[in-house]
Design an enzyme around this catalytic site. Structure first.
Site, PDB file in Angstrom:
ATOM      1  N   THR A   1      -3.268  -9.703   9.953  1.00  0.00           N
ATOM      2  CA  THR A   1      -4.221  -8.810   9.025  1.00  0.00           C
ATOM      3  C   THR A   1      -5.382  -9.561   9.085  1.00  0.00           C
ATOM      4  O   THR A   1      -5.761 -10.756   9.305  1.00  0.00           O
ATOM      5  CB  THR A   1      -3.633  -8.901   7.501  1.00  0.00           C
ATOM      6  OG1 THR A   1      -4.319  -8.417   6.603  1.00  0.00           O
ATOM      7  CG2 THR A   1      -3.423 -10.344   7.016  1.00  0.00           C
TER       8      THR A   1
ATOM      9  N   CYS B   1       4.043  18.540  -9.019  1.00  0.00           N
ATOM     10  CA  CYS B   1       5.205  18.184  -9.771  1.00  0.00           C
ATOM     11  C   CYS B   1       5.919  16.743  -9.396  1.00  0.00           C
ATOM     12  O   CYS B   1       6.774  16.720 -10.024  1.00  0.00           O
ATOM     13  CB  CYS B   1       6.191  19.395  -9.428  1.00  0.00           C
ATOM     14  SG  CYS B   1       6.878  19.320  -8.064  1.00  0.00           S
TER      15      CYS B   1
ATOM     16  N   PRO C   1      -4.391 -12.594  17.210  1.00  0.00           N
ATOM     17  CA  PRO C   1      -5.467 -12.860  18.195  1.00  0.00           C
ATOM     18  C   PRO C   1      -6.675 -13.383  17.862  1.00  0.00           C
ATOM     19  O   PRO C   1      -7.323 -13.880  18.730  1.00  0.00           O
ATOM     20  CB  PRO C   1      -5.323 -11.804  18.995  1.00  0.00           C
ATOM     21  CG  PRO C   1      -4.403 -10.909  18.484  1.00  0.00           C
ATOM     22  CD  PRO C   1      -4.310 -11.455  16.859  1.00  0.00           C
TER      23      PRO C   1
ATOM     24  N   HIS D   1       0.745  -1.128  -0.099  1.00  0.00           N
ATOM     25  CA  HIS D   1       0.233   0.034  -0.066  1.00  0.00           C
ATOM     26  C   HIS D   1       1.005   1.252  -0.005  1.00  0.00           C
ATOM     27  O   HIS D   1       0.450   2.482   0.377  1.00  0.00           O
ATOM     28  CB  HIS D   1      -0.926   0.003   1.159  1.00  0.00           C
ATOM     29  CG  HIS D   1      -2.193  -1.164   1.121  1.00  0.00           C
ATOM     30  ND1 HIS D   1      -2.858  -1.585   2.130  1.00  0.00           N
ATOM     31  CD2 HIS D   1      -2.638  -1.654   0.057  1.00  0.00           C
ATOM     32  CE1 HIS D   1      -3.866  -2.665   1.740  1.00  0.00           C
ATOM     33  NE2 HIS D   1      -3.571  -2.727   0.560  1.00  0.00           N
TER      34      HIS D   1
HETATM   35  P1  OAD Z   1      -7.021  -4.486  10.345  1.00  0.00           P
HETATM   36  O1  OAD Z   1      -6.980  -3.249  11.069  1.00  0.00           O
HETATM   37  O2  OAD Z   1      -7.826  -4.662   9.237  1.00  0.00           O
HETATM   38  O3  OAD Z   1      -6.589  -6.095  11.116  1.00  0.00           O
HETATM   39  C1  OAD Z   1      -5.703  -5.790  11.962  1.00  0.00           C
HETATM   40  C2  OAD Z   1      -5.676  -7.200  12.317  1.00  0.00           C
HETATM   41  O4  OAD Z   1      -4.807  -7.473  13.410  1.00  0.00           O
HETATM   42  C3  OAD Z   1      -6.978  -7.718  12.834  1.00  0.00           C
HETATM   43  O5  OAD Z   1      -7.148  -9.253  12.378  1.00  0.00           O
HETATM   44  C4  OAD Z   1      -6.466  -8.213  14.490  1.00  0.00           C
HETATM   45  O6  OAD Z   1      -7.229  -9.198  15.011  1.00  0.00           O
HETATM   46  C5  OAD Z   1      -5.019  -8.278  14.409  1.00  0.00           C
HETATM   47  N1  OAD Z   1      -4.407  -8.151  15.780  1.00  0.00           N
HETATM   48  C6  OAD Z   1      -4.688  -7.292  16.761  1.00  0.00           C
HETATM   49  N2  OAD Z   1      -3.849  -7.215  17.630  1.00  0.00           N
HETATM   50  C7  OAD Z   1      -2.777  -7.974  17.254  1.00  0.00           C
HETATM   51  C8  OAD Z   1      -1.470  -8.260  17.751  1.00  0.00           C
HETATM   52  N3  OAD Z   1      -1.081  -7.807  18.877  1.00  0.00           N
HETATM   53  N4  OAD Z   1      -0.750  -9.061  16.981  1.00  0.00           N
HETATM   54  C9  OAD Z   1      -1.030  -9.691  15.836  1.00  0.00           C
HETATM   55  N5  OAD Z   1      -2.339  -9.320  15.396  1.00  0.00           N
HETATM   56  C10 OAD Z   1      -3.230  -8.536  15.969  1.00  0.00           C
HETATM   57  O7  OAD Z   1      -5.667  -4.138   9.533  1.00  0.00           O
HETATM   58  P2  OAD Z   1      -5.146  -4.761   7.857  1.00  0.00           P
HETATM   59  O8  OAD Z   1      -5.642  -6.191   7.766  1.00  0.00           O
HETATM   60  O9  OAD Z   1      -3.516  -4.579   7.776  1.00  0.00           O
HETATM   61  O10 OAD Z   1      -5.690  -0.002   3.699  1.00  0.00           O
HETATM   62  O11 OAD Z   1      -5.900  -3.696   6.941  1.00  0.00           O
HETATM   63  C11 OAD Z   1      -5.656  -3.893   5.535  1.00  0.00           C
HETATM   64  C12 OAD Z   1      -5.951  -2.543   5.117  1.00  0.00           C
HETATM   65  O12 OAD Z   1      -6.968  -2.037   5.409  1.00  0.00           O
HETATM   66  C13 OAD Z   1      -4.616  -1.768   5.490  1.00  0.00           C
HETATM   67  O13 OAD Z   1      -3.484  -1.726   4.884  1.00  0.00           O
HETATM   68  C14 OAD Z   1      -5.453  -0.289   5.270  1.00  0.00           C
HETATM   69  C15 OAD Z   1      -6.915  -0.581   5.577  1.00  0.00           C
HETATM   70  O14 OAD Z   1      -8.110   0.419   5.268  1.00  0.00           O
HETATM   71  C16 OAD Z   1      -5.254   1.049   3.248  1.00  0.00           C
HETATM   72  O15 OAD Z   1      -5.413   2.172   3.934  1.00  0.00           O
HETATM   73  C17 OAD Z   1      -5.464   0.949   1.696  1.00  0.00           C
END
Ligand code: OAD
Length: 248
Positions: free
Chosen positions: A189, A131, A215, A120
């Site tokens: 994710t 520019c 988690p 991303h």
């Molecule tokens: P999310 O916020 O959708 O998901 C975060 C994940 O991390 C969830 O599945 C949680 O359960 C998990 N989580 C929480 N605490 C954690 C920990 N301590 N260790 C491991 N995992 C944990 O984030 P993404 O999947 O990254 O895009 O979201 C994808 C995209 O949505 C992002 O890149 C962004 C967003 O909108 C854009 O901005 C284009």
């Protein structure tokens, strides 16, 4: 849980080419909030209002004030956590080849991973909408919003807003490393945003083992992932790496 940690260490021990796909959960222990779930940014804001390219074009001052300024503050202070460090060790052991990250915080590179695909884009740079000059985010003066380039154009993060294309090179290389790996670690994710969430599917179809660390269960759990290790990424990575050390 202990069995799954041992499984993961054994799978990694036997692997030749490991790829990691990371999301916001990998950076939570570095103090960066996630997007979804408890404490997530999209609990506070409507993503279509603050993270869609049309909103930015319509009202850059609002998007800078509501989202980008805070992100700069948080990301400027963030340091890699045990998850990032574990992935560096995995690369040093000759197992991990590439990290595909949806995160824009640059923490994998700061930790020391050498091949990071920023799916991303990156928050480390801002680019001028007139520019196309790139300016390092830490050098951007935000005393006036929106910050501007020397040419007068508005600066925007060199990252992907909703409604924008994934950088072609990132998409192409991610598909390639997903196809080539024999183990994919899917860390932190929710796997709801496409096309990033497709990469574990590509890896699975090419015969890779998919290990999820999160988690919570996700859309991949039980279907695409072979197993889910439930827990915070830093702690789980530390335990996997300790088991792997004992096997090598
Ligand atoms: P999310 O916020 O959708 O998901 C975060 C994940 O991390 C969830 O599945 C949680 O359960 C998990 N989580 C929480 N605490 C954690 C920990 N301590 N260790 C491991 N995992 C944990 O984030 P993404 O999947 O990254 O895009 O979201 C994808 C995209 O949505 C992002 O890149 C962004 C967003 O909108 C854009 O901005 C284009």
């Amino acid at each position: 849980m202990d069995d799954l940690i041992r499984n993961a260490a054994e799978d990694l021990c036997g692997a030749k080419r490991v790829t990691a796909l990371t999301g916001a959960g990998a950076s939570i222990e570095s103090g960066i909030p996630p997007f979804r779930g408890k404490g997530g940014l999209w609990e506070k804001y409507d993503p279509m209002e603050v993270a869609h390219i049309d909103s930015f074009l319509q009202d850059p001052v609002k998007v800078w004030n509501l989202l980008i300024k805070d992100m700069k503050d948080v990301i400027d202070r963030a340091k890699p956590n045990d998850c990032h460090k574990g992935l560096v060790k995995l690369e040093e052991l000759g197992k991990l080849q590439t990290v595909i990250t949806q995160n824009i915080d640059g923490l994998h590179q700061m930790a020391g991973n050498t091949d990071v695909i920023e799916f991303h884009g990156t928050f480390a740079w801002q680019r001028c909408m007139e520019c196309n000059t790139h300016v390092e985010t830490r050098r951007v003066d935000i005393s006036t919003i929106p910050p501007r380039c020397d040419c007068g154009g508005i600066l925007r993060p060199n990252a992907v807003f909703f409604g924008e294309m994934i950088p072609q090179e990132a998409l192409w290389r991610s598909r390639q490393v997903a196809t080539d790996c024999d183990v994919m670690l899917v860390i932190g994710t929710s796997a709801v945003v496409q096309p990033a969430a497709l990469m574990p599917v590509v890896a699975k179809e090419s015969g890779a083992k998919i290990i999820e660390i999160n988690p919570e269960s996700t859309l991949l759990t039980g279907d695409i992932s072979d197993y889910l290790i439930k827990g915070p990424a830093g702690d789980v990575m530390n335990r996997i790496m300790a088991n792997l050390d004992a096997l090598l």
